[in-house]
Design an enzyme around this catalytic site. Structure first.
Site, PDB file in Angstrom:
ATOM      1  N   LYS A 175       0.848  -1.191   0.000  1.00 35.71           N
ATOM      2  CA  LYS A 175       0.000   0.000   0.000  1.00 35.71           C
ATOM      3  C   LYS A 175       0.893   1.253   0.000  1.00 35.71           C
ATOM      4  O   LYS A 175       2.067   1.168   0.354  1.00 35.71           O
ATOM      5  CB  LYS A 175      -0.945  -0.002   1.208  1.00 35.71           C
ATOM      6  CG  LYS A 175      -0.243  -0.063   2.580  1.00 35.71           C
ATOM      7  CD  LYS A 175      -1.260  -0.299   3.684  1.00 35.71           C
ATOM      8  CE  LYS A 175      -0.591  -0.210   5.051  1.00 35.71           C
ATOM      9  NZ  LYS A 175      -1.509  -0.521   6.157  1.00 35.71           N
ATOM     10  N   HIS A 188      -7.457  10.130   6.239  1.00 38.07           N
ATOM     11  CA  HIS A 188      -8.475   9.821   7.249  1.00 38.07           C
ATOM     12  C   HIS A 188      -9.391  11.026   7.472  1.00 38.07           C
ATOM     13  O   HIS A 188     -10.543  10.863   7.878  1.00 38.07           O
ATOM     14  CB  HIS A 188      -7.822   9.430   8.580  1.00 38.07           C
ATOM     15  CG  HIS A 188      -7.161   8.087   8.556  1.00 38.07           C
ATOM     16  ND1 HIS A 188      -5.894   7.901   8.079  1.00 38.07           N
ATOM     17  CD2 HIS A 188      -7.602   6.864   8.957  1.00 38.07           C
ATOM     18  CE1 HIS A 188      -5.566   6.608   8.188  1.00 38.07           C
ATOM     19  NE2 HIS A 188      -6.591   5.969   8.717  1.00 38.07           N
ATOM     20  N   ASP A 260      -8.689   1.243   0.142  1.00 39.77           N
ATOM     21  CA  ASP A 260      -8.489   1.589   1.543  1.00 39.77           C
ATOM     22  C   ASP A 260      -9.892   1.727   2.153  1.00 39.77           C
ATOM     23  O   ASP A 260     -10.914   1.567   1.470  1.00 39.77           O
ATOM     24  CB  ASP A 260      -7.684   2.890   1.652  1.00 39.77           C
ATOM     25  CG  ASP A 260      -6.898   2.990   2.958  1.00 39.77           C
ATOM     26  OD1 ASP A 260      -7.269   2.303   3.934  1.00 39.77           O
ATOM     27  OD2 ASP A 260      -5.920   3.767   3.021  1.00 39.77           O
TER      28      ASP A 260
END
Length: 332
Positions: A175, A188, A260
């Site tokens: 990733k 986030h 994700d």
């Protein structure tokens, strides 16, 4: 491995999802995700983990329950990078993280011990290694999580981790494709943008992912970053340009591709739109990592597109065949 029914819409839909849940046991919520949503995998976070005995029981019970429901074995995933992102803490071995891995032996030791400890718990997938390249002149969001050095050094250390994890029976997931080491905002909480040309990515950011592909990495996770010079409309995790055209077609990657966490703030679209984009891009698995309405909305959307769009049904079967093949290769 259970014989899979490739005509069952619920089973096809469920295998495309990796889901989070509340609790530390095979409780009613987790049973619902497995029995009714037919989920292909679950992902664990710190609140799901209390002790080694509890964690082992949770993982083994969940996997057995999936088999009892006529499903293939579950992916049981965790983020165990070391350093700030490590869901398993003491009594498990605590490593300082990728920036502190200075030698190939450091990387091999991390992978060997981590694979042994995860496997002993019944975990079979690690969302690692981070293959992002974080330049020293950038205040990278990944500076505390990325290997130190240029693209070639990241490739060397990352592939050592991949080989070590997978030799130990743990599927490795590289990733965050196509690379977020030059971004400074946290996906986030924000939708980061990287104003890079494809030629820039090929020169630096894609190099470790090419190495991961050659190392036989089981999975690659897409980033939530927007690269406006390459796809001005969609972040990589929702982009056919990145997931299918670049990763599948140009780079020839044949392993699992996953998003994700779709619960992140960088995802500024409703779940139906997300699932439509993911299925159009032929991304194998959508991650919805927290209990809540997004899980039901994601599952319902996958079901609806499989039922009403013949092209998505056929490409969806291809994705699930890839998922089942990965499970069979690791779990027998």
């Amino acid at each position: 491995m259970t014989q899979f029914n490739f005509q069952s819409l619920p089973d096809l839909a469920g295998q495309r999802l990796m889901l989070g849940f509340d609790g530390q046991t095979l409780n009613a919520e987790l049973k619902h995700l497995i029995k009714n949503y037919r989920t292909g995998g679950i992902i664990l976070f710190r609140p799901n983990i209390e002790s080694a005995d509890q964690l082992r029981r949770l993982c083994m019970d969940a996997r057995k329950y999936a088999l009892d429901q006529g499903l293939p074995d579950l992916f049981v995933a965790v983020d165990q990078e070391g350093g700030p992102v490590a869901r398993l803490r003491k009594p498990f071995t605590e490593f300082p993280g990728n920036p502190h891995m200075k030698t190939l032996e450091d990387a091999r030791e991390f992978a060997r011990i981590t694979a042994s400890e995860l496997s002993d718990m019944g975990i079979n997938m690690n969302m690692a290694p981070v293959m992002d390249v974080a330049p020293p002149d950038v205040d990278s969001i990944m500076k505390d999580r990325a290997f130190t050095g240029n693209a070639n050094r990241v490739s060397q250390l990352g592939t050592a981790v991949i080989h070590g994890l997978q030799r130990g029976g743990i599927m490795a997931v590289a990733k965050h494709f196509p690379g977020i080491g030059r971004t400074v905002k946290d996906s986030h909480f924000f939708l980061p943008e990287l104003d890079a040309e494809l030629s820039d990515l090929k020169q630096i950011d894609l190099v470790p992912f090419e190495a991961a592909k050659k190392a036989g990495v089981s999975g690659i996770m897409m980033s939530h970053i927007l690269y406006p010079k390459i796809d001005p409309d969609w972040q990589a995790s929702l982009s056919k340009t990145f997931a299918y055209d670049l990763l599948r077609t140009d780079m020839g990657y044949q392993g699992l591709v996953m998003t994700d966490d779709l619960d992140m703030k960088a995802i500024n679209h409703d779940m139906d739109t997300c699932i439509q984009r993911i299925m159009a891009a032929q991304i194998d698995m959508a991650l919805v990592c927290h209990a809540g309405p997004n899980i039901a909305e994601a599952r319902d959307a996958v079901m609806r597109y499989l039922e009403n769009d013949r092209e998505m049904f056929e490409s969806g079967r291809t994705c699930v065949k890839r998922i089942i093949a990965a499970k069979e290769s690791f779990f027998g």
